[in-house]
Design an enzyme around this catalytic site. Structure first.
Site, PDB file in Angstrom:
ATOM      1  CG  ASP A  63     -18.451  15.176   8.569  1.00 63.06           C
ATOM      2  OD1 ASP A  63     -18.067  14.098   9.072  1.00 63.06           O
ATOM      3  OD2 ASP A  63     -17.688  16.076   8.177  1.00 63.06           O
ATOM      4  CG  ASP A  69     -23.362  22.297   8.986  1.00 65.65           C
ATOM      5  OD1 ASP A  69     -22.808  23.179   9.668  1.00 65.65           O
ATOM      6  OD2 ASP A  69     -23.169  21.100   9.168  1.00 65.65           O
ATOM      7  CD  GLU A  92     -16.107  20.805   6.757  1.00 66.58           C
ATOM      8  OE1 GLU A  92     -16.610  21.623   7.537  1.00 66.58           O
ATOM      9  OE2 GLU A  92     -15.328  19.907   7.104  1.00 66.58           O
ATOM     10  CD  GLU A  93     -21.495  21.621   4.928  1.00 65.68           C
ATOM     11  OE1 GLU A  93     -21.136  21.778   6.100  1.00 65.68           O
ATOM     12  OE2 GLU A  93     -21.899  20.539   4.477  1.00 65.68           O
ATOM     13  CG  ASP A 115     -15.712  24.918   8.065  1.00 65.25           C
ATOM     14  OD1 ASP A 115     -15.076  24.296   8.932  1.00 65.25           O
ATOM     15  OD2 ASP A 115     -16.916  24.685   7.801  1.00 65.25           O
ATOM     16  CG  LEU A 117     -22.338  26.976  11.293  1.00 63.96           C
ATOM     17  CD1 LEU A 117     -22.076  28.465  11.459  1.00 63.96           C
ATOM     18  CD2 LEU A 117     -23.846  26.756  11.298  1.00 63.96           C
ATOM     19  CG  ASP A 118     -15.032  24.525  12.390  1.00 66.94           C
ATOM     20  OD1 ASP A 118     -14.736  23.486  11.791  1.00 66.94           O
ATOM     21  OD2 ASP A 118     -14.651  24.788  13.546  1.00 66.94           O
ATOM     22  CD  GLU A 279     -11.926  22.871   9.327  1.00 68.63           C
ATOM     23  OE1 GLU A 279     -11.118  21.916   9.363  1.00 68.63           O
ATOM     24  OE2 GLU A 279     -13.120  22.763   9.674  1.00 68.63           O
TER      25      GLU A 279
HETATM   26  P1  P6P Z   1     -13.285  16.143  17.901  1.00 67.81           P
HETATM   27  C1  P6P Z   1     -15.735  20.412  14.582  1.00 67.81           C
HETATM   28  O1  P6P Z   1     -16.464  19.320  14.097  1.00 67.81           O
HETATM   29  C2  P6P Z   1     -14.293  20.232  14.172  1.00 67.81           C
HETATM   30  O2  P6P Z   1     -14.164  20.133  12.793  1.00 67.81           O
HETATM   31  C3  P6P Z   1     -13.466  21.400  14.706  1.00 67.81           C
HETATM   32  O3  P6P Z   1     -14.178  22.585  14.772  1.00 67.81           O
HETATM   33  C4  P6P Z   1     -13.070  20.917  16.078  1.00 67.81           C
HETATM   34  O4  P6P Z   1     -11.866  21.488  16.541  1.00 67.81           O
HETATM   35  C5  P6P Z   1     -12.915  19.406  15.857  1.00 67.81           C
HETATM   36  O5  P6P Z   1     -13.777  19.062  14.775  1.00 67.81           O
HETATM   37  C6  P6P Z   1     -13.312  18.625  17.088  1.00 67.81           C
HETATM   38  O6  P6P Z   1     -13.072  17.273  16.775  1.00 67.81           O
HETATM   39  O7  P6P Z   1     -12.771  14.883  17.237  1.00 67.81           O
HETATM   40  O8  P6P Z   1     -12.448  16.526  19.097  1.00 67.81           O
HETATM   41  O9  P6P Z   1     -14.762  16.136  18.205  1.00 67.81           O
END
Ligand code: P6P
Length: 341
Positions: A63, A69, A92-93, A115, A117-118, A279
């Site tokens: 990513d 992040d 995650e990083e 995580d 910064l999700d 997560e």
């Molecule tokens: P998509 C954000 O990147 C994430 O990891 C989650 O927070 C979020 O629910 C999901 O991906 C969104 O994924 O494929 O719908 O863009």
């Protein structure tokens, strides 16, 4: 206006819930609260601070890593390192475990999966993002934290929580004695108890899924989407479709209003997209403590046995009746395993 109860006061007050606790978890939760306030300050002015956009680097999962992040990751690692109550972290990083030597020497007994910064894809478009954390007692007896410390099932979590950086900044957490939500009051720089003893409605009217992946969804998931769209006044259908694309924000809305978030297997994510350890498990712990349910489609998320730090899982999480409806339809329409060969 009743007296304000800060996160710090609440944590200390609840320390009594833990026999033999000597304040380590109290300090650890406070360290997380401090890092959240520092990250919040930067998130709120990301557009000005020149930390929008990308670092140009790619994280361990391919990513694009946003500057925020990286900043958030550094802040949580620093706060937990200074605090000395956590002997190792997974983020995650970072591909590998992060060992915190001073805490190791101190004999710290907790490890934290994070995580930082999700929802980072939403940073540049000013959509809510979040931090997710999960705390375990280490299983290794001494020395630096090990992989095994993090490969515990979610049922072993000591605490879990998230921070949502949205229209206001909230920290929501559980230690297994219910779920409590705190709203940051910037005027005093404190998280204040605003949502005591949070409970998710048993049935909701919101389903949250990226329907762009519809073609590749398992048949049972497709049936659930159609179920949500049918006209049936007795069950308040059709439900509303709401999708923010930031798991913390989608989860938080459902926790308060009722609803279900679905991230099934897709062609791009054949094992699901959400990460089990930092997560799915923390959100599942919070959801169950609030009276909801969290499943991978057939099994309770918290009972899955992790085998790798960054492994993914399908995730169906939210109002109990809605998750059970999804499990029922997946079971009814899933191909017998031999037929899949
Ligand atoms: P998509 C954000 O990147 C994430 O990891 C989650 O927070 C979020 O629910 C999901 O991906 C969104 O994924 O494929 O719908 O863009």
């Amino acid at each position: 206006m009743g007296s304000v109860k800060t996160l710090g006061e609440f944590i200390v007050e609840k320390q009594a819930d833990f026999q033999f606790s000597k304040g380590e978890l109290t300090r650890l939760l406070n360290d997380i609260g401090i890092a959240a306030k520092i990250v919040n300050r930067e998130v709120n002015k990301a557009g000005l601070a020149g930390i929008l956009g990308e670092t140009g680097s790619i994280n361990v999962h391919g990513d694009h890593v946003k500057k925020l992040d990286l900043f958030a990751n550094e802040q949580f690692i620093a706060a937990l390192s200074v605090g000395g109550e956590c002997c190792a972290m997974v983020s995650e990083e970072n591909e590998e475990i992060i060992t915190i030597d001073n805490a190791v020497s101190k004999g710290a007994k907790y490890v934290v999966a994070l995580d930082p910064l999700d929802g980072s894809s939403n940073i540049d478009v000013n959509v809510s993002i979040g931090t997710i954390f999960s705390i375990y007692r280490r299983t290794s007896l001494s020395g630096p934290g090990t992989l095994e410390d993090f490969l515990q099932p979610g049922t072993e979590q000591v605490a879990a929580g998230y921070v949502i950086y949205g229209s206001s900044t909230m920290l929501v957490y559980t230690t297994g004695k219910g779920v409590n939500g705190f709203t940051l009051d910037p005027s005093i720089g404190e998280f204040c108890l605003s949502h005591p003893n949070m409970k998710i409605p048993k049935q909701g009217k919101i389903y949250s899924i990226n329907e762009g992946n519809y073609v590749h969804f398992p048949e049972g998931v497709k049936k659930f989407i159609k179920y949500c769209q049918e006209e049936d006044t007795a069950t308040s259908r059709p439900f509303s479709s709401r999708y923010i694309g930031s798991a913390v924000a989608d989860f938080h809305r459902n926790l308060i209003l009722g609803g279900v978030f679905l991230y099934p297997t897709t062609s791009a994510s054949p094992k699901g997209k959400l990460r089990l350890i930092y997560e799915c498990n923390p959100l599942a712990f919070i959801c169950e403590q609030a009276g909801g349910k969290a499943s991978n489609g057939s099994k309770r998320i918290l009972e899955l046995a992790p085998s790798a730090l960054h492994q993914r899982s399908p995730l169906f999480i939210g109002s109990k009746d809605m998750v059970e409806k999804i499990e029922e339809l997946i079971a009814k329409y899933s191909l017998p395993s031999k037929a899949k060969a």
